[in-house]
Motif scaffolding. Sequence first.
Motif, PDB file in Angstrom:
ATOM      1  N   CYS A  30       0.828  -1.206   0.000  1.00 13.21           N
ATOM      2  CA  CYS A  30       0.000   0.000   0.000  1.00 13.21           C
ATOM      3  C   CYS A  30       0.862   1.256   0.000  1.00 13.21           C
ATOM      4  O   CYS A  30       1.016   1.937   1.035  1.00 13.21           O
ATOM      5  CB  CYS A  30      -0.907  -0.001   1.233  1.00 13.21           C
ATOM      6  SG  CYS A  30      -2.329  -1.066   1.056  1.00 13.21           S
ATOM      7  N   LYS A  31       1.413   1.568  -1.134  1.00  9.36           N
ATOM      8  CA  LYS A  31       2.263   2.748  -1.302  1.00  9.36           C
ATOM      9  C   LYS A  31       2.526   2.928  -2.789  1.00  9.36           C
ATOM     10  O   LYS A  31       2.385   1.981  -3.572  1.00  9.36           O
ATOM     11  CB  LYS A  31       3.596   2.542  -0.580  1.00  9.36           C
ATOM     12  CG  LYS A  31       4.379   1.368  -1.113  1.00  9.36           C
ATOM     13  CD  LYS A  31       5.753   1.255  -0.520  1.00  9.36           C
ATOM     14  CE  LYS A  31       6.511   0.108  -1.177  1.00  9.36           C
ATOM     15  NZ  LYS A  31       6.649   0.264  -2.635  1.00  9.36           N
ATOM     16  N   MET A 339       3.873  -4.314   6.619  1.00  4.57           N
ATOM     17  CA  MET A 339       3.032  -3.603   5.649  1.00  4.57           C
ATOM     18  C   MET A 339       2.149  -4.595   4.903  1.00  4.57           C
ATOM     19  O   MET A 339       2.532  -5.750   4.698  1.00  4.57           O
ATOM     20  CB  MET A 339       3.893  -2.823   4.647  1.00  4.57           C
ATOM     21  CG  MET A 339       4.414  -1.504   5.166  1.00  4.57           C
ATOM     22  SD  MET A 339       5.245  -0.534   3.876  1.00  4.57           S
ATOM     23  CE  MET A 339       3.831   0.062   2.940  1.00  4.57           C
ATOM     24  N   VAL A 340       0.996  -4.144   4.512  1.00  7.80           N
ATOM     25  CA  VAL A 340       0.087  -5.023   3.761  1.00  7.80           C
ATOM     26  C   VAL A 340      -0.007  -4.551   2.310  1.00  7.80           C
ATOM     27  O   VAL A 340       0.252  -3.381   1.994  1.00  7.80           O
ATOM     28  CB  VAL A 340      -1.323  -5.043   4.389  1.00  7.80           C
ATOM     29  CG1 VAL A 340      -1.278  -5.665   5.776  1.00  7.80           C
ATOM     30  CG2 VAL A 340      -1.928  -3.632   4.444  1.00  7.80           C
ATOM     31  N   THR A 341      -0.386  -5.470   1.456  1.00  5.75           N
ATOM     32  CA  THR A 341      -0.628  -5.109   0.063  1.00  5.75           C
ATOM     33  C   THR A 341      -2.015  -4.466  -0.039  1.00  5.75           C
ATOM     34  O   THR A 341      -2.830  -4.549   0.900  1.00  5.75           O
ATOM     35  CB  THR A 341      -0.587  -6.349  -0.843  1.00  5.75           C
ATOM     36  OG1 THR A 341      -1.662  -7.231  -0.472  1.00  5.75           O
ATOM     37  CG2 THR A 341       0.744  -7.091  -0.710  1.00  5.75           C
ATOM     38  N   LEU A 342      -2.289  -3.847  -1.151  1.00  2.73           N
ATOM     39  CA  LEU A 342      -3.597  -3.228  -1.373  1.00  2.73           C
ATOM     40  C   LEU A 342      -4.700  -4.275  -1.283  1.00  2.73           C
ATOM     41  O   LEU A 342      -5.749  -4.042  -0.669  1.00  2.73           O
ATOM     42  CB  LEU A 342      -3.622  -2.542  -2.734  1.00  2.73           C
ATOM     43  CG  LEU A 342      -4.910  -1.794  -3.097  1.00  2.73           C
ATOM     44  CD1 LEU A 342      -5.199  -0.689  -2.093  1.00  2.73           C
ATOM     45  CD2 LEU A 342      -4.810  -1.218  -4.512  1.00  2.73           C
ATOM     46  N   GLU A 343      -4.438  -5.433  -1.854  1.00  6.21           N
ATOM     47  CA  GLU A 343      -5.430  -6.523  -1.820  1.00  6.21           C
ATOM     48  C   GLU A 343      -5.702  -6.977  -0.380  1.00  6.21           C
ATOM     49  O   GLU A 343      -6.847  -7.188   0.017  1.00  6.21           O
ATOM     50  CB  GLU A 343      -4.925  -7.704  -2.662  1.00  6.21           C
ATOM     51  CG  GLU A 343      -5.905  -8.870  -2.735  1.00  6.21           C
ATOM     52  CD  GLU A 343      -5.368 -10.028  -3.567  1.00  6.21           C
ATOM     53  OE1 GLU A 343      -5.987 -11.117  -3.510  1.00  6.21           O
ATOM     54  OE2 GLU A 343      -4.342  -9.850  -4.243  1.00  6.21           O
ATOM     55  N   GLU A 344      -4.596  -7.120   0.395  1.00 10.86           N
ATOM     56  CA  GLU A 344      -4.757  -7.529   1.802  1.00 10.86           C
ATOM     57  C   GLU A 344      -5.510  -6.481   2.605  1.00 10.86           C
ATOM     58  O   GLU A 344      -6.329  -6.809   3.481  1.00 10.86           O
ATOM     59  CB  GLU A 344      -3.382  -7.801   2.420  1.00 10.86           C
ATOM     60  CG  GLU A 344      -2.690  -9.047   1.883  1.00 10.86           C
ATOM     61  CD  GLU A 344      -1.223  -9.115   2.249  1.00 10.86           C
ATOM     62  OE1 GLU A 344      -0.639 -10.203   2.118  1.00 10.86           O
ATOM     63  OE2 GLU A 344      -0.649  -8.086   2.672  1.00 10.86           O
ATOM     64  N   ALA A 345      -5.233  -5.216   2.330  1.00  5.32           N
ATOM     65  CA  ALA A 345      -5.899  -4.130   3.036  1.00  5.32           C
ATOM     66  C   ALA A 345      -7.403  -4.145   2.748  1.00  5.32           C
ATOM     67  O   ALA A 345      -8.231  -3.947   3.665  1.00  5.32           O
ATOM     68  CB  ALA A 345      -5.308  -2.797   2.620  1.00  5.32           C
ATOM     69  N   MET A 346      -7.772  -4.402   1.516  1.00  8.89           N
ATOM     70  CA  MET A 346      -9.191  -4.447   1.149  1.00  8.89           C
ATOM     71  C   MET A 346      -9.907  -5.625   1.834  1.00  8.89           C
ATOM     72  O   MET A 346     -11.044  -5.491   2.265  1.00  8.89           O
ATOM     73  CB  MET A 346      -9.329  -4.551  -0.369  1.00  8.89           C
ATOM     74  CG  MET A 346      -8.865  -3.291  -1.102  1.00  8.89           C
ATOM     75  SD  MET A 346      -8.896  -3.453  -2.893  1.00  8.89           S
ATOM     76  CE  MET A 346     -10.648  -3.592  -3.209  1.00  8.89           C
ATOM     77  N   GLN A 347      -9.178  -6.738   1.952  1.00  8.32           N
ATOM     78  CA  GLN A 347      -9.759  -7.895   2.624  1.00  8.32           C
ATOM     79  C   GLN A 347      -9.992  -7.611   4.108  1.00  8.32           C
ATOM     80  O   GLN A 347     -11.002  -7.993   4.686  1.00  8.32           O
ATOM     81  CB  GLN A 347      -8.825  -9.102   2.470  1.00  8.32           C
ATOM     82  CG  GLN A 347      -8.779  -9.656   1.046  1.00  8.32           C
ATOM     83  CD  GLN A 347      -7.719 -10.726   0.874  1.00  8.32           C
ATOM     84  OE1 GLN A 347      -6.889 -10.951   1.761  1.00  8.32           O
ATOM     85  NE2 GLN A 347      -7.720 -11.387  -0.284  1.00  8.32           N
ATOM     86  N   LEU A 348      -9.017  -6.898   4.730  1.00  4.21           N
ATOM     87  CA  LEU A 348      -9.146  -6.548   6.141  1.00  4.21           C
ATOM     88  C   LEU A 348     -10.314  -5.612   6.371  1.00  4.21           C
ATOM     89  O   LEU A 348     -11.069  -5.744   7.343  1.00  4.21           O
ATOM     90  CB  LEU A 348      -7.844  -5.909   6.642  1.00  4.21           C
ATOM     91  CG  LEU A 348      -6.650  -6.839   6.839  1.00  4.21           C
ATOM     92  CD1 LEU A 348      -5.370  -6.025   7.088  1.00  4.21           C
ATOM     93  CD2 LEU A 348      -6.905  -7.796   8.001  1.00  4.21           C
ATOM     94  N   LEU A 349     -10.470  -4.623   5.472  1.00  4.72           N
ATOM     95  CA  LEU A 349     -11.557  -3.651   5.614  1.00  4.72           C
ATOM     96  C   LEU A 349     -12.919  -4.273   5.373  1.00  4.72           C
ATOM     97  O   LEU A 349     -13.940  -3.807   5.878  1.00  4.72           O
ATOM     98  CB  LEU A 349     -11.327  -2.482   4.650  1.00  4.72           C
ATOM     99  CG  LEU A 349     -10.143  -1.569   4.980  1.00  4.72           C
ATOM    100  CD1 LEU A 349      -9.899  -0.586   3.837  1.00  4.72           C
ATOM    101  CD2 LEU A 349     -10.404  -0.809   6.281  1.00  4.72           C
TER     102      LEU A 349
END
Length: 351
Positions: A30-31, A339-349
């Motif tokens: 996520c950057k 740090m998480v990837t964008l995909e991982e962040a979306m799954q968490l949210l």
Amino acid sequence: MQLLQNTLQNIQGADMKTREQARKRIDALCKPPGSLGKLESIAVQLSGITGQLYPLVDKKVIIVCAADHGVCEEGVTTNPQDVTVFQTLNFPQGGTGVCAIANITNAKVVTVDVGVKEEIPHGAGVIINKIKYGTDNIAKGPAMSKEEAIQAIEVGIHVATEEIAKGANVLGTGEMGIGNTTPSAAILAVLTGCDPIEVTGFGAGVGNGGIAHKAAVIKKAIEVNQPDPQDGLDVLAKVGGLEIGAMTGIILGAAVHRKPVVIDGFISTIAALIAYKLEPKVKDYIIPSHASEEPGAKIAAALLGIEPMLHMNMRLGEGSGAALAFPILDAACSMMNNMVTLEEAMQLLAK
């Protein structure tokens, strides 16, 4: 000789598959791509070295190699040689620059006598692996025999291997030896073919004749000894130093055990050049710390094809730059692990 040969034969390059996996993960974090700069390349390198997508370098050891130099007879430094033994005894007491920095980076400092001119008392906290009482004067003949050069390298391999066996997962190279910028500049002049004046600096305190005299001594040493620039062992033996040889061994020892090795400034980079001459694959394991103020440091780094991460106007040696760089490696590992990837962040949210 057998230890050196076995080590060289067993060094493998970095794990390119894991390197590529690390690069892909970093690009997916996520950057913005490339926004963490050198931190990203360090993380990729650590993954390639360890073969682990989520590397860890939490057991840090700096190995300080101490030795004296016969070339001090030529007046290349204003510092008395007894400073070498004084500082060698000071490392285990925690009173040196590298020790002060290592304290805040949670790094252990190990000191090895590979060629101090005086006796180091047993029980002083120094590993005694003395090969001889300092090198011979390179302005008059070779610093050491080929056999002694091999012994110095093998001391470094042995100590590195012992520390890794105790749990170290990242090493740093350090040195102590009054006059050792002179053999370092001599090695670099041989390997580059340049005039010694181009790579000769102030060191810890240049002698009364100034840098011109120091460069003239180096030029004389090269003329007297005629080291073969294609043969790293020959160069080390003829115009090098025992602690430079030991640091060469530390780098080789780290590489054969697939551990990163953070090198300090000018003198450590010269040791890295000798290691690279002996086995080019070691370059995969070398992480440069800082850009030393010594004029030869930039030339040595360019010759090896590395770029130091820190510009702190330092020229202390001792492994101080390596100690200072360790937290940056920690940050690179934390980036990979936390740090998480964008995909991982979306799954968490989405939970």
